[in-house]
Design an enzyme around this catalytic site. Structure first.
Site, PDB file in Angstrom:
ATOM      1  N   GLY A   1       0.873  -1.167   0.011  1.00 38.00           N
ATOM      2  CA  GLY A   1       0.053  -0.037  -0.033  1.00 38.00           C
ATOM      3  C   GLY A   1       0.873   1.202   0.011  1.00 38.00           C
ATOM      4  O   GLY A   1       0.411   2.263  -0.530  1.00 38.00           O
TER       5      GLY A   1
ATOM      6  N   GLU B   1       3.857   4.114   6.381  1.00 38.85           N
ATOM      7  CA  GLU B   1       2.677   3.354   5.986  1.00 38.85           C
ATOM      8  C   GLU B   1       1.719   4.078   5.075  1.00 38.85           C
ATOM      9  O   GLU B   1       1.696   5.389   5.370  1.00 38.85           O
ATOM     10  CB  GLU B   1       1.901   3.168   7.506  1.00 38.85           C
ATOM     11  CG  GLU B   1       2.289   1.675   7.987  1.00 38.85           C
ATOM     12  CD  GLU B   1       1.420   0.645   7.483  1.00 38.85           C
ATOM     13  OE1 GLU B   1       0.968   0.776   6.207  1.00 38.85           O
ATOM     14  OE2 GLU B   1       1.389  -0.229   8.070  1.00 38.85           O
ATOM     15  N   ASP B   2       0.705   3.322   4.614  1.00 41.63           N
ATOM     16  CA  ASP B   2      -0.325   4.112   4.099  1.00 41.63           C
ATOM     17  C   ASP B   2      -1.271   4.439   4.760  1.00 41.63           C
ATOM     18  O   ASP B   2      -1.859   5.705   4.784  1.00 41.63           O
ATOM     19  CB  ASP B   2      -0.711   3.072   2.784  1.00 41.63           C
ATOM     20  CG  ASP B   2      -1.371   1.813   3.177  1.00 41.63           C
ATOM     21  OD1 ASP B   2      -1.111   1.661   4.298  1.00 41.63           O
ATOM     22  OD2 ASP B   2      -2.014   0.727   2.589  1.00 41.63           O
TER      23      ASP B   2
ATOM     24  N   ASP C   1      -5.374   1.870  10.597  1.00 38.63           N
ATOM     25  CA  ASP C   1      -6.720   1.512  10.950  1.00 38.63           C
ATOM     26  C   ASP C   1      -6.969   1.381  12.379  1.00 38.63           C
ATOM     27  O   ASP C   1      -7.316   2.273  13.328  1.00 38.63           O
ATOM     28  CB  ASP C   1      -7.197   0.649   9.999  1.00 38.63           C
ATOM     29  CG  ASP C   1      -8.913   0.292   9.896  1.00 38.63           C
ATOM     30  OD1 ASP C   1      -9.649   1.327  10.425  1.00 38.63           O
ATOM     31  OD2 ASP C   1      -8.999  -0.614   9.333  1.00 38.63           O
TER      32      ASP C   1
ATOM     33  N   LYS D   1      -7.547   6.299  10.468  1.00 38.13           N
ATOM     34  CA  LYS D   1      -8.987   6.273  10.917  1.00 38.13           C
ATOM     35  C   LYS D   1      -9.064   6.155  12.329  1.00 38.13           C
ATOM     36  O   LYS D   1      -9.153   5.061  12.697  1.00 38.13           O
ATOM     37  CB  LYS D   1      -9.690   5.013   9.991  1.00 38.13           C
ATOM     38  CG  LYS D   1      -9.545   5.139   8.485  1.00 38.13           C
ATOM     39  CD  LYS D   1     -10.549   4.272   7.771  1.00 38.13           C
ATOM     40  CE  LYS D   1      -9.731   2.965   7.364  1.00 38.13           C
ATOM     41  NZ  LYS D   1     -10.609   2.057   6.631  1.00 38.13           N
TER      42      LYS D   1
ATOM     43  N   ASP E   1      -5.558  -0.482  -2.258  1.00 43.71           N
ATOM     44  CA  ASP E   1      -6.293  -1.326  -3.129  1.00 43.71           C
ATOM     45  C   ASP E   1      -7.533  -1.789  -2.166  1.00 43.71           C
ATOM     46  O   ASP E   1      -7.638  -1.937  -1.295  1.00 43.71           O
ATOM     47  CB  ASP E   1      -5.442  -2.495  -3.608  1.00 43.71           C
ATOM     48  CG  ASP E   1      -5.240  -3.469  -2.433  1.00 43.71           C
ATOM     49  OD1 ASP E   1      -4.981  -3.262  -1.559  1.00 43.71           O
ATOM     50  OD2 ASP E   1      -5.669  -4.576  -2.929  1.00 43.71           O
TER      51      ASP E   1
ATOM     52  N   ARG F   1      -5.241   0.902  -7.196  1.00 43.48           N
ATOM     53  CA  ARG F   1      -3.792   1.297  -6.521  1.00 43.48           C
ATOM     54  C   ARG F   1      -3.471   2.417  -7.423  1.00 43.48           C
ATOM     55  O   ARG F   1      -2.727   3.441  -6.992  1.00 43.48           O
ATOM     56  CB  ARG F   1      -2.771   0.421  -6.564  1.00 43.48           C
ATOM     57  CG  ARG F   1      -3.078  -0.659  -5.570  1.00 43.48           C
ATOM     58  CD  ARG F   1      -1.589  -1.462  -5.336  1.00 43.48           C
ATOM     59  NE  ARG F   1      -2.023  -2.890  -4.705  1.00 43.48           N
ATOM     60  CZ  ARG F   1      -2.065  -3.143  -3.516  1.00 43.48           C
ATOM     61  NH1 ARG F   1      -2.129  -2.120  -2.581  1.00 43.48           N
ATOM     62  NH2 ARG F   1      -2.082  -4.155  -2.998  1.00 43.48           N
TER      63      ARG F   1
END
Ligand code: IMP
Length: 180
Positions: A44, A99-100, A103, A131, A159, A165
């Protein structure tokens, strides 16, 4: 699966690029005279990482970790498997984990512990998105792009089941496209 047109733009390309530049400037200021190792988490984070390093304009090293992904699941299992490890030693180096999205926080928490065990001089976390509504493990993010509401997002490297992506923006995956 529904077409790409059904994805609602959450963060447009220009806004992402502006924020990436700001993050890079902040990192550059904090690592003056250092040569940090940026550790990108595949898959990611590769688009974010590529843009970030081109804005950093400072001496740096790049390496990647590949971890198991959600596959078609939209929620984390909390179990992280390293599929591909770093290729350079990070002992006594300044490390920035890239990091992307954070969560639940379980992945980043696991990866931090894993990298700290290798005794870097310092370890910081840079994430494009967080998030906060889903937080299980509260881990401070040193460099954060955007805080977003609890939607499943795709694009800019992120993705769903291997798709999207390539979108230059971040978008919300419509409910119709998710598995029941
Ligand atoms: P965590 O362990 O729950 O914090 O999950 C982090 C990982 O889950 C990220 O690195 C992503 O690979 C994936 N992930 C979480 N939310 C999303 C999303 O909205 N879109 C795409 N991937 C996500």
């Amino acid at each position: 699966m529904a077409p790409q047109e059904e994805i609602t733009v959450l963060i447009p390309e220009e806004q992402i690029q502006k924020r990436v530049k700001e993050l890079a400037e902040e990192i550059r200021r904090n690592y003056l005279g250092k040569c940090p190792v940026l550790v990108g988490v595949l898959q990611g984070a590769f688009v974010f990482m590529a843009d970030l390093i081109r804005q950093l304009r400072m001496p740096l090293a790049v390496d990647f970790l590949r971890i198991s992904s959600y596959g078609k699941n939209l929620v984390t299992s909390g179990e992280v498997k390293i599929l591909l490890d770093l290729t350079i030693p990070i002992a006594n180096r300044s490390v920035i984990l890239v990091e992307d999205i954070v969560d639940t926080g379980l992945t980043v928490d696991y990866l931090k512990a894993n990298l700290l065990a290798r005794q870097p001089e310092s370890l910081a976390v840079c994430a494009l998105l967080q998030k906060p509504e889903n937080t299980i493990k509260l881990t401070p993010i040193d460099y954060l792009g955007f805080t977003i509401p609890n939607h499943f997002v795709v694009g800019y490297g992120l993705d769903y089941a291997g798709r999207f992506r390539d979108l230059p923006y971040l978008g919300i995956l419509p409910k119709s496209m998710k598995e029941p």
